[in-house]
Design a protein around this motif. Structure first.
Motif: not given
Length: 460
Positions: A264-272
């Motif tokens: 889930v974490l690598i599917r799209k860019p996320r904030d820190n």
């Protein structure tokens, strides 16, 4: 070297023992018969000596040994079953007179034999029993009397008896061998059933059992023992299969969670902040996984090395305080009131590592399953020359019907109702195994909504 079957070895050992006994009996029979025959002949010879010595007389200053008429009257002149031969010699061993049945032969005087000594010799190649005694008239030695009796018929009887025994002996042994072999075969038939049954028992087929013999003998005990062993092996394998299945499931769950979170974490860019949250969550699952692996390794270690117990003096008070120190952060986070009641210093002789592991699991559970701002009481006291340790909490409690099941691996009581409490269901299972190993009395009491009390009783 020829390898005999078990049945043939039993039969062989039996006939060797019985053969020696039969040989001893046959030998005794032969020598008793031989002794009886010789005793009878010797008695007759002594009677003849006595009779002849009594018939010596002096007439007109001449010694008369035997009247001619008396010779004729006696049976010496005829060859009967055991003919008696009589012979008189002078002091120079020259023939004076002899019985008519000697005809042209004469008895030989043996210089090596003393008076009245009975011995075997030969006459015309026929075996005879002979005695030679000195003749005295008015204390004056006048010659010798020799009396002999034929042993031909007696020898023939003894030879026939010996031949009969020698022929009978191997026949008896042969018959005994086949009888013993037959009886041994019947006796060990349950062993053949054990062998045949054992051949069809495999790790995939542990249900088959050995039929029990009707008689409660050693083979019955052997069959029962093997069946009990198979029962234990089957139970152990079933537990191992269940344990492997449960362990695989428990290991797979955190790995699946970690994998899903990372995907889930690598599917799209996320904030820190979101990255940090997910990574911390994965770290928590890794810690849980590490704890599970440590406990599995601990179980495997003491399952395979039950003899590796290093006993030493343990200061129980200090050990409990050390365990509390390790859990101090969790105690503070839940704002718990932890009471340690010990009126004196207590020392036990046991394995330090195992005792620490037992206390860590029990105290950790007491803290884990207690509510915030609740109380945990740890008490140490002496009872009946033993040391009693009780850990009492006022937590969520355990269902009464689950009190035995919680000692099984991976079992958690009401796990779905308390999904927020992390655990793998191995703690109390490990405690039970280690207390059994150290012979520590272990007891757990609990009530839903009231709390749980765990008791440990140590030998001093």
């Amino acid at each position: 070297m020829i390898q005999l079957s078990f049945k043939n070895r039993i039969a062989l050992n039996y006939i060797i023992t019985t053969g020696l006994l039969v040989l001893a009996v046959f030998s005794a029979i032969y020598f008793i018969v031989r002794l009886t025959v010789y005793n009878h002949i010797d008695e007759n010879l002594l009677i003849e000596v006595r009779d002849h010595l009594s018939e010596i007389k002096i007439e007109k200053k001449a010694v008369i040994l035997m009247d001619a008429e008396e010779w004729e009257e006696r049976e010496h002149n005829s060859v009967d079953v055991n003919p008696v031969f009589v012979q008189f010699l002078d002091l120079n061993k020259k023939l004076i007179e002899k019985s008519p049945n000697l005809k042209n032969e004469k008895l030989v005087f043996d210089e090596s034999k003393s008076g009245f000594e009975l011995f075997d010799t030969k006459l015309l190649n026929n075996k005879i029993r002979q005695i030679q005694v000195p003749l005295h008239v008015k204390s004056e030695k006048i010659g010798y009397l020799i009396i002999a009796m034929s042993l031909s018929d007696s020898t023939k009887v003894l030879e026939n008896l010996l031949d009969t025994l020698l022929i009978t002996f191997p026949i008896i042994l042969l018959l005994l061998f086949f009888i013993a072999r037959f009886l041994a075969g019947r006796s060990i038939s349950p062993i053949n059933e054990i062998i045949n049954t054992s051949k069809i028992i495999t790790k995939d087929n542990l249900k088959t059992r050995i039929p029990l013999p009707k008689t409660r003998d050693e083979l019955f005990v052997l069959s029962t023992t093997i069946n009990n062993l198979l029962n234990r092996i089957e139970d152990a394998i079933e537990r191992e299969k269940q344990f492997t299945s449960d362990a695989s499931h428990e290991l797979r769950t955190p790995l699946t969670v970690i994998k899903g979170t990372l995907e889930v974490l690598i599917r799209k860019p996320r904030d820190n902040k979101e990255y940090e949250e997910k990574i911390n969550y994965c770290i928590s699952e890794v810690d849980h996984l590490n704890s599970l692996v440590d406990q599995l390794l601990l179980m495997a270690r003491f399952e395979n090395q039950k003899q590796n117990i290093n006993k030493e003096s343990i200061y129980l008070n200090a050990t409990i305080l050390d365990v509390l120190t390790l859990n101090s952060e969790r105690i503070n986070d839940k704002k718990m009131n932890l009471i340690f009641d010990a009126k004196e210093e207590f020392t036990i002789f046991s394995d330090n590592y195992l005792v620490v592991t037992i206390l860590r699991n029990i105290i950790s559970n007491a803290i884990k399953y207690s509510n915030d701002n609740s109380e945990v009481l740890i008490s140490l006291k002496r009872e009946n020359q033993k040391i009693s340790c009780t850990i009492t909490d006022k937590g969520i409690g355990i269902e009464k019907e689950d009190l035995t099941s919680i000692l099984n691996p991976f079992f958690r009581s009401n796990a779905l109702d308390h999904s927020d409490i992390k655990g793998n269901g191995l703690g109390l299972f490990i405690v039970k195994r280690m207390t059994d190993l150290l012979q520590i009395d272990f007891k757990i009491e609990s009530e839903i909504g009231v709390g749980t009390k765990v008791s440990l009783v140590f030998d001093e």
